[in-house]
Design a protein around this motif. Structure first.
Motif, PDB file in Angstrom:
ATOM      1  N   GLN A  43       0.813  -1.213   0.000  1.00 19.77           N
ATOM      2  CA  GLN A  43       0.000   0.000   0.000  1.00 19.77           C
ATOM      3  C   GLN A  43       0.852   1.272   0.000  1.00 19.77           C
ATOM      4  N   ASN A  44       2.170   1.130   0.140  1.00 18.93           N
ATOM      5  CA  ASN A  44       3.115   2.255   0.139  1.00 18.93           C
ATOM      6  C   ASN A  44       2.759   3.322   1.180  1.00 18.93           C
ATOM      7  N   LEU A  45       2.348   2.869   2.347  1.00 18.29           N
ATOM      8  CA  LEU A  45       2.018   3.805   3.420  1.00 18.29           C
ATOM      9  C   LEU A  45       3.231   4.047   4.299  1.00 18.29           C
ATOM     10  N   ASP A  46       3.362   5.262   4.744  1.00 20.58           N
ATOM     11  CA  ASP A  46       4.446   5.649   5.635  1.00 20.58           C
ATOM     12  C   ASP A  46       3.894   5.621   7.065  1.00 20.58           C
ATOM     13  N   LEU A  47       3.832   4.433   7.641  1.00 24.78           N
ATOM     14  CA  LEU A  47       3.245   4.268   8.968  1.00 24.78           C
ATOM     15  C   LEU A  47       4.177   4.797  10.040  1.00 24.78           C
ATOM     16  N   ASP A  48       3.612   5.514  11.005  1.00 25.64           N
ATOM     17  CA  ASP A  48       4.439   5.917  12.148  1.00 25.64           C
ATOM     18  C   ASP A  48       3.940   5.285  13.444  1.00 25.64           C
ATOM     19  N   THR A  49       2.690   4.805  13.457  1.00 24.71           N
ATOM     20  CA  THR A  49       2.115   4.189  14.648  1.00 24.71           C
ATOM     21  C   THR A  49       1.266   2.994  14.244  1.00 24.71           C
ATOM     22  N   ILE A  50       1.410   1.906  14.988  1.00 27.30           N
ATOM     23  CA  ILE A  50       0.477   0.795  14.831  1.00 27.30           C
ATOM     24  C   ILE A  50      -0.134   0.523  16.202  1.00 27.30           C
ATOM     25  N   ARG A  51      -1.399   0.174  16.190  1.00 24.51           N
ATOM     26  CA  ARG A  51      -2.114  -0.088  17.441  1.00 24.51           C
ATOM     27  C   ARG A  51      -2.891  -1.385  17.288  1.00 24.51           C
ATOM     28  N   LEU A  52      -2.634  -2.331  18.174  1.00 18.81           N
ATOM     29  CA  LEU A  52      -3.312  -3.624  18.155  1.00 18.81           C
ATOM     30  C   LEU A  52      -4.290  -3.694  19.313  1.00 18.81           C
ATOM     31  N   TRP A  53      -5.473  -4.207  19.047  1.00 20.06           N
ATOM     32  CA  TRP A  53      -6.458  -4.487  20.094  1.00 20.06           C
ATOM     33  C   TRP A  53      -6.679  -5.991  20.090  1.00 20.06           C
ATOM     34  N   THR A  54      -6.408  -6.624  21.224  1.00 20.30           N
ATOM     35  CA  THR A  54      -6.584  -8.068  21.315  1.00 20.30           C
ATOM     36  C   THR A  54      -7.206  -8.437  22.654  1.00 20.30           C
ATOM     37  N   ASP A  55      -7.555  -9.716  22.759  1.00 24.17           N
ATOM     38  CA  ASP A  55      -8.026 -10.212  24.042  1.00 24.17           C
ATOM     39  C   ASP A  55      -6.804 -10.476  24.936  1.00 24.17           C
ATOM     40  N   ASN A  56      -6.994 -11.167  26.019  1.00 22.32           N
ATOM     41  CA  ASN A  56      -5.916 -11.384  26.992  1.00 22.32           C
ATOM     42  C   ASN A  56      -5.316 -12.776  26.921  1.00 22.32           C
ATOM     43  N   CYS A  57      -5.236 -13.344  25.750  1.00 25.59           N
ATOM     44  CA  CYS A  57      -4.696 -14.687  25.602  1.00 25.59           C
ATOM     45  C   CYS A  57      -3.210 -14.692  25.983  1.00 25.59           C
ATOM     46  N   ALA A  83       4.596   1.348  18.610  1.00 24.83           N
ATOM     47  CA  ALA A  83       3.816   0.116  18.479  1.00 24.83           C
ATOM     48  C   ALA A  83       3.079  -0.089  19.803  1.00 24.83           C
ATOM     49  N   GLU A  84       1.764   0.074  19.770  1.00 25.47           N
ATOM     50  CA  GLU A  84       0.944  -0.082  20.974  1.00 25.47           C
ATOM     51  C   GLU A  84       0.180  -1.392  20.911  1.00 25.47           C
ATOM     52  N   HIS A  85       0.075  -2.038  22.052  1.00 24.56           N
ATOM     53  CA  HIS A  85      -0.748  -3.248  22.143  1.00 24.56           C
ATOM     54  C   HIS A  85      -1.742  -3.022  23.271  1.00 24.56           C
ATOM     55  N   CYS A  86      -2.996  -2.875  22.926  1.00 23.24           N
ATOM     56  CA  CYS A  86      -4.057  -2.606  23.897  1.00 23.24           C
ATOM     57  C   CYS A  86      -4.795  -3.904  24.184  1.00 23.24           C
ATOM     58  N   PHE A  87      -4.926  -4.214  25.464  1.00 15.16           N
ATOM     59  CA  PHE A  87      -5.611  -5.437  25.873  1.00 15.16           C
ATOM     60  C   PHE A  87      -7.010  -5.114  26.359  1.00 15.16           C
ATOM     61  N   ALA A  88      -7.942  -5.952  25.995  1.00 18.43           N
ATOM     62  CA  ALA A  88      -9.317  -5.793  26.475  1.00 18.43           C
ATOM     63  C   ALA A  88      -9.380  -6.172  27.950  1.00 18.43           C
ATOM     64  N   GLN A  89     -10.432  -5.738  28.604  1.00 23.60           N
ATOM     65  CA  GLN A  89     -10.615  -6.101  30.000  1.00 23.60           C
ATOM     66  C   GLN A  89     -10.812  -7.601  30.115  1.00 23.60           C
ATOM     67  N   VAL A  90     -10.273  -8.152  31.167  1.00 22.89           N
ATOM     68  CA  VAL A  90     -10.408  -9.583  31.409  1.00 22.89           C
ATOM     69  C   VAL A  90     -11.883  -9.927  31.590  1.00 22.89           C
ATOM     70  N   TYR A  91     -12.291 -11.019  30.969  1.00 18.16           N
ATOM     71  CA  TYR A  91     -13.650 -11.556  31.055  1.00 18.16           C
ATOM     72  C   TYR A  91     -14.710 -10.672  30.403  1.00 18.16           C
ATOM     73  N   SER A  92     -14.313  -9.683  29.615  1.00 23.78           N
ATOM     74  CA  SER A  92     -15.313  -8.798  29.006  1.00 23.78           C
ATOM     75  C   SER A  92     -15.161  -8.684  27.501  1.00 23.78           C
ATOM     76  N   PHE A  93     -14.399  -9.569  26.898  1.00 26.72           N
ATOM     77  CA  PHE A  93     -14.088  -9.393  25.482  1.00 26.72           C
ATOM     78  C   PHE A  93     -14.476 -10.612  24.657  1.00 26.72           C
ATOM     79  N   LYS A  94     -15.283 -11.503  25.202  1.00 26.01           N
ATOM     80  CA  LYS A  94     -15.712 -12.679  24.455  1.00 26.01           C
ATOM     81  C   LYS A  94     -16.639 -12.254  23.323  1.00 26.01           C
ATOM     82  N   GLY A  95     -16.475 -12.912  22.218  1.00 22.15           N
ATOM     83  CA  GLY A  95     -17.317 -12.587  21.080  1.00 22.15           C
ATOM     84  C   GLY A  95     -17.224 -13.664  20.026  1.00 22.15           C
TER      85      GLY A  95
END
Length: 103
Positions: A43-57, A83-95
Motif C-alpha cells: 500500500q506504500n504507506l508511511d506508517l508511524d504508529t500501529i495499534r493492536l487491540w486483542t483479548d488477553n490470551c 507500536a501499541e498493544h491494547c488489551f481488552a478487559q479480562v472476562y469482558s471481550f468474548k465474542g
C-alpha cells in the motif's frame, strides 16, 4: 503533515484441527509481520504508529516473546515509531471471534 486515522480489521484463522497445532506467539508474530509488510510495501504507506487491540490470551499476547517482538518494531527498517498493544478487559471481550470455526 497530514494525519490519517483509519481502522482496518483483519481476521486471520490458523489451523486448529488437532491439539498439536498452536495459535501461539509464533503464529501471532507471523500474522503481524504480514500485516506490516502489506501496508508498507503493497500500500506504500508511511506508517508511524500501529495499534493492536486483542483479548488477553496469555500464549499469544501476554508472554515475554510478544512484548520483546513489539519493542523491536520501532527499531526495524520501517517508519514505525510507536507500536501499541491494547488489551481488552479480562472476562469482558468474548465474542464471535473467539473459537471461530469450532463445532
Amino acid at each position: 503533515t497530514i494525519r490519517v486515522t483509519d481502522c482496518d480489521v483483519w481476521h486471520i484463522f490458523g489451523n486448529a484441527e488437532n491439539k498439536d497445532t498452536k495459535n501461539d506467539h509464533v503464529f501471532h508474530h507471523a500474522c503481524l509481520d504480514y500485516i506490516i509488510k502489506y501496508y508498507i510495501e503493497e500500500q506504500n504507506l508511511d506508517l508511524d504508529t500501529i495499534r493492536l487491540w486483542t483479548d488477553n490470551c496469555t500464549g499469544q499476547y501476554k508472554c515475554r516473546q510478544n512484548f520483546y517482538r513489539l519493542s523491536k518494531i520501532p527499531l526495524g527498517e520501517n517508519s514505525i515509531k510507536i507500536a501499541e498493544h491494547c488489551f481488552a478487559q479480562v472476562y469482558s471481550f468474548k465474542g464471535p471471534w473467539d473459537a471461530a470455526g469450532k463445532v
